[in-house]
Design a protein around this motif. Structure first.
Motif, PDB file in Angstrom:
ATOM      1  N   HIS A 235     -26.406  17.775 -65.674  1.00 60.54           N
ATOM      2  CA  HIS A 235     -26.193  19.460 -65.697  1.00 60.54           C
ATOM      3  C   HIS A 235     -24.641  19.744 -65.346  1.00 60.54           C
ATOM      4  O   HIS A 235     -24.674  20.533 -64.142  1.00 60.54           O
ATOM      5  CB  HIS A 235     -27.100  20.156 -64.746  1.00 60.54           C
ATOM      6  N   LEU A 236     -23.686  19.240 -65.807  1.00 62.26           N
ATOM      7  CA  LEU A 236     -22.163  19.655 -65.644  1.00 62.26           C
ATOM      8  C   LEU A 236     -21.928  21.149 -65.865  1.00 62.26           C
ATOM      9  O   LEU A 236     -22.453  21.734 -66.898  1.00 62.26           O
ATOM     10  CB  LEU A 236     -21.386  18.989 -66.640  1.00 62.26           C
ATOM     11  N   SER A 237     -21.667  21.899 -64.677  1.00 64.36           N
ATOM     12  CA  SER A 237     -21.369  23.235 -64.778  1.00 64.36           C
ATOM     13  C   SER A 237     -20.070  23.478 -64.896  1.00 64.36           C
ATOM     14  O   SER A 237     -19.376  24.552 -65.352  1.00 64.36           O
ATOM     15  CB  SER A 237     -21.953  23.989 -63.518  1.00 64.36           C
ATOM     16  N   ASP A 238     -19.118  22.762 -63.817  1.00 64.23           N
ATOM     17  CA  ASP A 238     -17.653  22.869 -63.869  1.00 64.23           C
ATOM     18  C   ASP A 238     -16.859  22.168 -64.723  1.00 64.23           C
ATOM     19  O   ASP A 238     -16.699  21.107 -65.061  1.00 64.23           O
ATOM     20  CB  ASP A 238     -17.269  22.231 -62.574  1.00 64.23           C
ATOM     21  N   ALA A 239     -16.389  23.175 -65.907  1.00 65.83           N
ATOM     22  CA  ALA A 239     -15.532  22.528 -67.079  1.00 65.83           C
ATOM     23  C   ALA A 239     -14.267  22.041 -66.313  1.00 65.83           C
ATOM     24  O   ALA A 239     -13.590  21.080 -66.972  1.00 65.83           O
ATOM     25  CB  ALA A 239     -15.218  23.444 -67.822  1.00 65.83           C
ATOM     26  N   GLY A 240     -14.060  22.250 -65.097  1.00 68.95           N
ATOM     27  CA  GLY A 240     -12.666  21.429 -64.592  1.00 68.95           C
ATOM     28  C   GLY A 240     -12.832  20.074 -64.214  1.00 68.95           C
ATOM     29  O   GLY A 240     -11.755  19.457 -64.169  1.00 68.95           O
ATOM     30  N   ALA A 241     -13.922  19.570 -64.408  1.00 66.75           N
ATOM     31  CA  ALA A 241     -14.361  18.237 -64.362  1.00 66.75           C
ATOM     32  C   ALA A 241     -14.147  17.502 -65.281  1.00 66.75           C
ATOM     33  O   ALA A 241     -14.064  16.009 -65.449  1.00 66.75           O
ATOM     34  CB  ALA A 241     -15.580  17.928 -63.516  1.00 66.75           C
TER      35      ALA A 241
END
Length: 439
Positions: A235-241
């Protein structure tokens, strides 16, 4: 042949075309031209307004049964899955009681599901402190991999792994040729953030900063590399990763969820705890960057993280984001939610099928799911992409009438769902319990 399906539009091996699909003994026997002729016990001519898709594969579902079946149970969860075009799901090892961290707990899960599922169901095992020695036995018993947390999971019976335990779990899954799936948020970063307060969604958002995901993902990448292990970021939420994940290569895979692709922090009203999930729904610019990550292939899959609870646990009486249960119930509407956003950004149904059917099946090691090709299970979703509807929680099949999607207009309606060549009607639970290596 047992069945012939004729479709003016179908997603076959990654592309849209017209076709005829022959089914025998629950498997796809052949795929040929639309006007091909072969006798069968039953012939179904699909309408011009629908597209034949492979049945979706959702590898991130919290059924909570046994132990918390008042949150969700196998009959209701799998009915919702079928209504949403999902023919295969993999159940998470929490929030059931007991959690799926040893063989007796896995058997309890299977006992709770046996004869009560409308779609095929597999199981993840859990990697928790004090139980890492159970991983080989669970692997032999057919789980599809192992889930862990790097911070408190929300339930005390499924504690997080320390860095040392994470490294040990990764070494073990490497020896087993399995995979570790990780809720990647860093506890120290969150402990140092501002605590959530009452009804203010922005305060809740600040309590789960993007750096918590980046720090945890960086640690998983480093330790997985040392162990030569496969790891999957949930569940990736942070596009900065995304730059971290792109550099990590194929050994690290990643998913995101329909709610991160649909909603934005700016539109979440204060007190609307149906939107609470961890990691949180972030800002509009972040959402668009997640879509770009999907388009670039950095994000592999879209799965629902269906994590329901009773209405009381959402604390609608107070709207307090600090005390409300975190989880979005979206199993039934994942496909139209993703399609609504995808077509608005120039993506095709073939893209959606890759994200929600073929690629999840591949990552779980399912050799006969998620594609319309000979030899695969005859699992289908008949989808009307141009038909619209407004989500009404009273008409959803999952157990409790709570969903962030309530009142949201969406494009795309699932007309029917087929499991091994039989239309799912809800009259008779015909799903199978799946084991790794046997599907």
């Amino acid at each position: 042949m047992d069945l012939v399906l004729r479709a003016r539009r179908a997603i076959v091996d990654g592309a849209e075309r017209s076709c005829t699909v022959w089914v025998e003994a629950g498997r796809i026997a052949a795929v040929g031209p639309f006007d091909a002729d072969m006798p069968a016990e039953r012939t179904v001519d699909l309408g011009d307004d629908v597209v034949l898709l492979p049945g979706l594969v959702d590898t991130h579902v919290h059924v909570n049964d046994p132990g918390r079946a008042d949150w969700e149970g196998f009959p209701t969860a799998t009915a919702a899955a079928a209504a949403g075009g999902v023919t295969t799901l993999v159940d998470m090892p929490l929030n059931s009681i007991p959690p799926t961290v040893d063989l007796p707990a896995l058997e309890a899960k299977r006992d709770a599901a046996r004869g009560r599922v409308h779609v095929d169901v597999g199981f993840w095992g859990g990697a928790v402190p004090g139980k890492l020695g159970e991983l080989p036995a669970l692997h032999e018993a057919g789980v599809f991999g192992f889930k862990c947390f790097l911070l408190h999971s929300g339930v005390d019976e499924f504690p997080p792994l320390s860095d040392g335990e994470l490294a040990e779990a990764l070494r073990t899954v490497a020896r087993l040729d399995s995979q570790l799936i990780v809720h990647a948020e860093d506890a120290a970063v969150i402990d140092a953030a501002t605590a959530p307060s009452g009804r203010d969604y922005q305060a809740f958002l600040r309590s789960r900063p993007p750096q918590a995901e980046r720090t945890a993902i960086g640690r998983v990448i480093e330790l997985a590399g040392r162990a030569a292990a496969r790891a999957h970021i949930l569940h990736l939420s942070d596009a900065g990763a995304l730059p971290l994940l792109e550099r990590a290569g194929a050994a690290i895979t990643v998913e995101t969820c329909p709610h991160y692709l649909s909603f934005t922090a700016e539109e979440v009203p204060d007190g609307a705890t149906q939107f609470k999930c961890c990691p949180p729904i972030r800002e509009a610019a972040n959402r668009e960057a997640l879509w770009r990550g999907l388009g670039a292939g950095v994000i592999d899959t879209v799965v629902t993280d269906h994590s329901p609870c009773t209405p009381e646990l959402k604390r609608f009486d107070t709207g307090d984001f600090r005390t409300a249960w975190g989880g979005v119930a979206g199993l039934q509407v994942g496909l139209p939610a993703v399609w609504t956003g995808a077509r608005a950004r120039g993506f095709t149904l073939a893209d959606v099928v890759r994200w929600m059917a073929s690629r999840p099946a591949e990552l779980a090691g399912m050799r006969h799911k998620g594609r319309i090709i000979p030899g695969f299970d005859a699992d289908f979703c008949v989808f009307a992409p141009d038909e619209a509807f407004v989500v009404d929680v009273a008409r959803l099949a999952h157990r409790n009438p709570v969903s962030a999607y309530h009142g949201r207009p969406l494009a795309g309606v699932v007309r029917s769902t087929w499991l091994r060549g039989e239309e799912i009607t809800g009259d008779r639970p015909a799903g199978k319990l799946l084991r790794r290596g046997e599907c």
